[in-house]
Design a protein around this motif. Structure first.
Motif, mmCIF file in Angstrom:
data_model
loop_
_atom_site.group_PDB
_atom_site.id
_atom_site.type_symbol
_atom_site.label_atom_id
_atom_site.label_comp_id
_atom_site.label_asym_id
_atom_site.label_seq_id
_atom_site.Cartn_x
_atom_site.Cartn_y
_atom_site.Cartn_z
ATOM 1 N N UNK A 275 62.727 40.288 67.845
ATOM 2 C CA UNK A 275 63.976 39.485 67.179
ATOM 3 C C UNK A 275 65.485 39.528 67.971
ATOM 4 N N UNK A 276 65.947 38.492 68.297
ATOM 5 C CA UNK A 276 66.556 38.512 68.564
ATOM 6 C C UNK A 276 68.092 38.373 68.258
ATOM 7 N N UNK A 277 69.141 38.390 67.584
ATOM 8 C CA UNK A 277 69.807 37.986 66.564
ATOM 9 C C UNK A 277 71.299 37.945 66.883
ATOM 10 N N UNK B 121 71.438 34.273 62.675
ATOM 11 C CA UNK B 121 70.501 33.504 63.218
ATOM 12 C C UNK B 121 70.196 34.077 64.954
ATOM 13 N N UNK B 122 69.263 33.616 64.638
ATOM 14 C CA UNK B 122 68.299 33.924 66.520
ATOM 15 C C UNK B 122 67.204 33.458 66.565
ATOM 16 N N UNK B 123 66.029 33.980 67.397
ATOM 17 C CA UNK B 123 64.341 34.161 67.047
ATOM 18 C C UNK B 123 63.554 35.261 66.879
ATOM 19 N N UNK B 124 62.457 34.968 66.778
ATOM 20 C CA UNK B 124 61.872 36.049 66.134
ATOM 21 C C UNK B 124 60.722 35.141 66.862
ATOM 22 N N UNK B 125 58.997 36.364 67.581
ATOM 23 C CA UNK B 125 58.313 35.989 68.269
ATOM 24 C C UNK B 125 56.941 37.720 68.005
ATOM 25 N N UNK B 126 56.685 36.876 67.043
ATOM 26 C CA UNK B 126 54.745 38.136 66.949
ATOM 27 C C UNK B 126 53.487 37.741 67.884
ATOM 28 N N UNK C 163 47.801 36.333 70.310
ATOM 29 C CA UNK C 163 48.775 35.299 70.772
ATOM 30 C C UNK C 163 50.131 35.587 70.293
ATOM 31 N N UNK C 164 50.509 34.611 71.140
ATOM 32 C CA UNK C 164 52.473 34.810 70.561
ATOM 33 C C UNK C 164 52.924 33.568 69.902
ATOM 34 N N UNK C 165 53.611 33.595 69.688
ATOM 35 C CA UNK C 165 54.065 32.321 67.845
ATOM 36 C C UNK C 165 55.454 33.012 68.402
ATOM 37 N N UNK C 166 56.630 32.053 68.205
ATOM 38 C CA UNK C 166 57.942 31.726 68.179
ATOM 39 C C UNK C 166 58.689 31.188 66.998
ATOM 40 N N UNK C 167 59.773 31.167 66.353
ATOM 41 C CA UNK C 167 59.915 30.862 65.615
ATOM 42 C C UNK C 167 61.740 30.785 65.524
ATOM 43 N N UNK C 168 62.396 30.162 64.955
ATOM 44 C CA UNK C 168 63.578 30.119 64.791
ATOM 45 C C UNK C 168 63.931 30.521 63.640
ATOM 46 N N UNK D 206 61.702 31.546 58.133
ATOM 47 C CA UNK D 206 61.770 31.478 60.129
ATOM 48 C C UNK D 206 60.866 30.361 60.154
ATOM 49 N N UNK D 207 62.010 28.922 60.594
ATOM 50 C CA UNK D 207 60.807 28.048 60.421
ATOM 51 C C UNK D 207 61.735 26.490 61.649
#
Length: 157
Positions: free
Chosen positions: A55-57, A67-72, A76-81, A96-97
């Protein structure tokens, strides 16, 4: 005959109550924490293998928000706001939405601001109307592999 001055006793009691209320209010307030930066960790959904989180906040527009983004990443890779908020008693809530896989996730955890700041807690993931639960840990400034720098058994070679 002596005179009883109950007025001063009432003032002392009122002053004591006011001081106590002020002290409790001061203790209940949380100093805003700066969540800005890179965070890594893992999440484990019940019955599934762990997923790597990155995550980058950045600081939000209102105190105690970020705020920022989180990647799981797993198979496979999923990115969330991400939109987060620091609450009382070092509790943190991150929504995360939207996520690019169509899911909505809420992370609820506790912030530990010791030597290596971490957020540890549980999550609820809603996808196609079904709720999946699990636990997560995010550490600030940890190694890119998601391992904790202070744990030699889990750190990357």
């Amino acid at each position: 005959m002596g005179r009883s001055d109950s007025g001063s006793g009432m003032r002392v009691a009122a002053l004591g109550i006011a001081l106590l209320a002020g002290t409790v209010a001061a203790l209940a307030q949380t100093t805003p924490y700066d969540f800005t930066g890179h965070w890594t960790g893992s999440a484990t959904q019940t019955g599934k293998s762990p997923v790597t989180l990155a995550a980058d906040f950045t600081t939000g527009t209102v105190p105690k928000t970020f705020t920022g983004t989180l990647t799981a990443t797993s198979d496979m890779t999923s990115t969330c706001t991400a939109k987060g908020r620091q609450k009382r008693h070092q509790k943190v809530r991150i929504v995360l939405n939207p996520c690019d896989d169509g899911s909505h996730i809420v992370l609820s955890g506790k912030l530990d601001t010791t030597a290596q700041p971490t957020i540890t807690g549980h999550f609820a993931r809603v996808e196609k109307g079904k709720v999946k639960r699990g636990t997560f840990t995010l550490a600030r400034g940890a190694s890119p592999s998601g391992a904790f720098l202070d744990d030699p058994e889990r750190s990357a070679p």
